[in-house]
Scaffold this motif. Structure first.
Motif, PDB file in Angstrom:
ATOM      1  N   SER A 141       0.807  -1.228   0.000  1.00  0.00           N
ATOM      2  CA  SER A 141       0.000   0.000   0.000  1.00  0.00           C
ATOM      3  C   SER A 141       0.837   1.274   0.000  1.00  0.00           C
ATOM      4  N   ILE A 142       2.144   1.150   0.265  1.00  0.00           N
ATOM      5  CA  ILE A 142       2.996   2.347   0.354  1.00  0.00           C
ATOM      6  C   ILE A 142       4.166   2.212  -0.617  1.00  0.00           C
ATOM      7  N   THR A 143       4.825   3.332  -0.846  1.00  0.00           N
ATOM      8  CA  THR A 143       6.017   3.351  -1.687  1.00  0.00           C
ATOM      9  C   THR A 143       7.212   3.752  -0.840  1.00  0.00           C
ATOM     10  N   ILE A 144       8.222   2.904  -0.815  1.00  0.00           N
ATOM     11  CA  ILE A 144       9.460   3.212  -0.098  1.00  0.00           C
ATOM     12  C   ILE A 144      10.497   3.635  -1.119  1.00  0.00           C
ATOM     13  N   LYS A 145      11.023   4.846  -0.982  1.00  0.00           N
ATOM     14  CA  LYS A 145      11.942   5.383  -1.980  1.00  0.00           C
ATOM     15  C   LYS A 145      13.403   5.311  -1.551  1.00  0.00           C
ATOM     16  N   LYS A 146      13.662   5.228  -0.246  1.00  0.00           N
ATOM     17  CA  LYS A 146      15.049   5.168   0.212  1.00  0.00           C
ATOM     18  C   LYS A 146      15.098   4.551   1.611  1.00  0.00           C
ATOM     19  N   GLY A 147      16.322   4.373   2.090  1.00  0.00           N
ATOM     20  CA  GLY A 147      16.510   3.821   3.431  1.00  0.00           C
ATOM     21  C   GLY A 147      16.377   2.310   3.499  1.00  0.00           C
ATOM     22  N   TYR A 148      16.626   1.615   2.378  1.00  0.00           N
ATOM     23  CA  TYR A 148      16.458   0.162   2.369  1.00  0.00           C
ATOM     24  C   TYR A 148      17.483  -0.552   3.243  1.00  0.00           C
ATOM     25  N   SER A 149      18.708  -0.055   3.285  1.00  0.00           N
ATOM     26  CA  SER A 149      19.721  -0.715   4.106  1.00  0.00           C
ATOM     27  C   SER A 149      19.380  -0.585   5.583  1.00  0.00           C
ATOM     28  N   ARG A 150      18.890   0.569   6.006  1.00  0.00           N
ATOM     29  CA  ARG A 150      18.473   0.734   7.399  1.00  0.00           C
ATOM     30  C   ARG A 150      17.244  -0.118   7.706  1.00  0.00           C
ATOM     31  N   ASN A 200      21.086  -3.382  -8.426  1.00  0.00           N
ATOM     32  CA  ASN A 200      22.537  -3.333  -8.605  1.00  0.00           C
ATOM     33  C   ASN A 200      23.055  -4.475  -9.468  1.00  0.00           C
ATOM     34  N   VAL A 201      22.133  -5.154 -10.154  1.00  0.00           N
ATOM     35  CA  VAL A 201      22.515  -6.234 -11.058  1.00  0.00           C
ATOM     36  C   VAL A 201      21.901  -5.965 -12.426  1.00  0.00           C
ATOM     37  N   ASP A 202      22.691  -6.158 -13.466  1.00  0.00           N
ATOM     38  CA  ASP A 202      22.226  -5.948 -14.841  1.00  0.00           C
ATOM     39  C   ASP A 202      20.991  -6.804 -15.109  1.00  0.00           C
ATOM     40  N   ASN A 203      19.957  -6.190 -15.687  1.00  0.00           N
ATOM     41  CA  ASN A 203      18.714  -6.912 -15.973  1.00  0.00           C
ATOM     42  C   ASN A 203      18.930  -8.159 -16.828  1.00  0.00           C
ATOM     43  N   GLN A 204      19.929  -8.132 -17.695  1.00  0.00           N
ATOM     44  CA  GLN A 204      20.159  -9.245 -18.610  1.00  0.00           C
ATOM     45  C   GLN A 204      20.641 -10.513 -17.905  1.00  0.00           C
ATOM     46  N   SER A 281      24.401  -3.596   9.432  1.00  0.00           N
ATOM     47  CA  SER A 281      24.237  -2.142   9.549  1.00  0.00           C
ATOM     48  C   SER A 281      25.564  -1.407   9.496  1.00  0.00           C
ATOM     49  N   GLY A 282      26.657  -2.096   9.813  1.00  0.00           N
ATOM     50  CA  GLY A 282      27.959  -1.439   9.814  1.00  0.00           C
ATOM     51  C   GLY A 282      28.750  -1.613   8.538  1.00  0.00           C
ATOM     52  N   MET A 283      28.195  -2.281   7.532  1.00  0.00           N
ATOM     53  CA  MET A 283      28.928  -2.541   6.291  1.00  0.00           C
ATOM     54  C   MET A 283      28.689  -1.420   5.282  1.00  0.00           C
ATOM     55  N   LYS A 284      29.738  -0.665   4.985  1.00  0.00           N
ATOM     56  CA  LYS A 284      29.620   0.456   4.047  1.00  0.00           C
ATOM     57  C   LYS A 284      29.271  -0.014   2.642  1.00  0.00           C
ATOM     58  N   SER A 285      29.761  -1.179   2.275  1.00  0.00           N
ATOM     59  CA  SER A 285      29.502  -1.677   0.920  1.00  0.00           C
ATOM     60  C   SER A 285      28.022  -1.959   0.703  1.00  0.00           C
ATOM     61  N   ILE A 286      27.320  -2.359   1.759  1.00  0.00           N
ATOM     62  CA  ILE A 286      25.881  -2.607   1.641  1.00  0.00           C
ATOM     63  C   ILE A 286      25.120  -1.292   1.641  1.00  0.00           C
ATOM     64  N   ARG A 287      25.518  -0.355   2.512  1.00  0.00           N
ATOM     65  CA  ARG A 287      24.872   0.962   2.483  1.00  0.00           C
ATOM     66  C   ARG A 287      25.089   1.645   1.143  1.00  0.00           C
ATOM     67  N   GLY A 288      26.240   1.377   0.511  1.00  0.00           N
ATOM     68  CA  GLY A 288      26.529   1.984  -0.782  1.00  0.00           C
ATOM     69  C   GLY A 288      25.635   1.497  -1.893  1.00  0.00           C
ATOM     70  N   LEU A 289      24.974   0.366  -1.725  1.00  0.00           N
ATOM     71  CA  LEU A 289      24.073  -0.140  -2.759  1.00  0.00           C
ATOM     72  C   LEU A 289      22.871   0.757  -2.957  1.00  0.00           C
ATOM     73  N   GLU A 290      22.560   1.591  -1.963  1.00  0.00           N
ATOM     74  CA  GLU A 290      21.431   2.529  -2.078  1.00  0.00           C
ATOM     75  C   GLU A 290      21.690   3.545  -3.178  1.00  0.00           C
ATOM     76  N   LYS A 291      22.966   3.901  -3.387  1.00  0.00           N
ATOM     77  CA  LYS A 291      23.311   4.970  -4.334  1.00  0.00           C
ATOM     78  C   LYS A 291      23.479   4.370  -5.717  1.00  0.00           C
ATOM     79  N   ARG A 292      22.406   3.921  -6.278  1.00  0.00           N
ATOM     80  CA  ARG A 292      22.440   3.274  -7.594  1.00  0.00           C
ATOM     81  C   ARG A 292      22.971   4.242  -8.627  1.00  0.00           C
ATOM     82  N   GLY A 293      23.983   3.807  -9.366  1.00  0.00           N
ATOM     83  CA  GLY A 293      24.580   4.640 -10.397  1.00  0.00           C
ATOM     84  C   GLY A 293      25.725   5.479  -9.871  1.00  0.00           C
TER      85      GLY A 293
END
Length: 297
Positions: A141-150, A200-204, A281-293
């Motif tokens: 019912s809702i749209t989440i646009k950011k904060g997925y890692s948290r 973060n993975v190519d659709n193909q 929560s402490g892994m920067k590489s996972i938090r970095g996945l939010e910044k697509r592109g």
């Protein structure tokens, strides 16, 4: 933009299987033997096949280039998985998560049956599954646009807390409430993992990557199914019998008896899930996945 809604609706459909069948199975076991349930189980095969054939007629697809060999397909999938460190870490941590979930899935029924019956167990399983239904409906019912890692870290931590509470007491109401809240956390975690990986993975190569991720994550279930019964029967149950080694310490909190060792193991699995959430929560590489592109491997 509507990814969280779509994920919630998919999980809403998936949670429906937990609602009526446990209550029905518990009722049938009270008036018939296991053979009737096995016959019903066999008959569901025909429902599945006929439903699949009906749905298949409405599906359309497109031709895609086929690689020369299965080995090359696997290499390409593994390359897509390891291209970004955060994606690979999520897949690896998925094994720890599924191990914890496998423990509670394996041991919840014998723990409840140690002080109750199959009818109560079936009702309890339906009640706890409603948690997944409710949270899946909210996500749809809702749209989440950011904060997925948290959201991932907090929902996994909450799931760990409620899993630990699930094994804490021999009280069916307390167990049902804890189980309801535990199941309510899972769709939020599933949606977060789904989003962070798919974006973060190519659709193909999505299919190949998710095939490998499924293989890695299922190893946690395999390990849990292999060891949880042995640990419960030969290690934890003897420890929390009235004359057990931990009866005077842990037993004062969890109680003693046939099902308390199982409860203790479920508590430990919940605490392990909490620790996994804190690590994520402490892994920067996972938090970095939010910044697509923006985030680079």
């Amino acid at each position: 933009e509507q990814f969280s809604k779509a994920s919630g609706l998919v999980q809403l459909a998936g949670s429906a299987k937990y609602l009526l069948s446990p209550v029905l199975a518990g009722f049938l076991l009270g008036i018939a033997d296991i053979r009737l349930l096995l016959i019903i189980d066999i008959c569901t095969f025909f429902v599945t096949v006929s439903t699949t054939l009906v749905v298949r007629k409405g599906l359309t697809g497109r031709s895609v280039p086929v690689s020369s060999s299965m080995a090359s397909e696997l290499r390409e999938g593994f390359r897509g998985l390891t291209e970004k460190k955060g994606v690979f870490l999520l897949a690896a941590m998925g094994s720890a998560i599924t191990f914890c979930l496998g423990v509670v899935q394996t041991l919840a029924s014998p723990m409840v049956l140690s002080f109750s019956n199959s009818t109560v167990l079936g009702t309890m399983m339906t009640v706890v599954a409603l948690g997944m239904l409710v949270s899946s409906f909210i996500l749809g019912s809702i749209t989440i646009k950011k904060g997925y890692s948290r959201l991932l870290a907090s929902s996994l931590f909450g799931a760990g807390v409620f899993m630990a509470l699930f094994g804490l007491r021999e009280d069916i109401i307390f167990i049902s409430v804890s189980g309801f809240l535990f199941f309510a956390m899972l769709p939020f975690a599933n949606t977060s993992i789904d989003y962070l990986i798919r974006t973060n993975v190519d659709n193909q190569i999505q299919g190949r990557v998710w095939g490998i991720i499924g293989l890695i994550s299922q190893l946690g279930y395999v390990a849990a199914y292999a060891v949880s019964g042995i640990l419960a029967d030969y290690v934890f149950t003897p420890l929390l019998l009235p004359e057990g080694v931990l009866a005077g310490s842990v037993g004062k909190i969890l109680g003693t008896g046939d099902g308390r060792g199982i409860g203790f193991l479920i508590v430990l699995a919940g605490l392990l899930l909490c620790a996994t959430a804190v690590m994520l929560s402490g892994m920067k590489s996972i938090r970095g996945l939010e910044k697509r592109g923006v985030y680079e491997p």
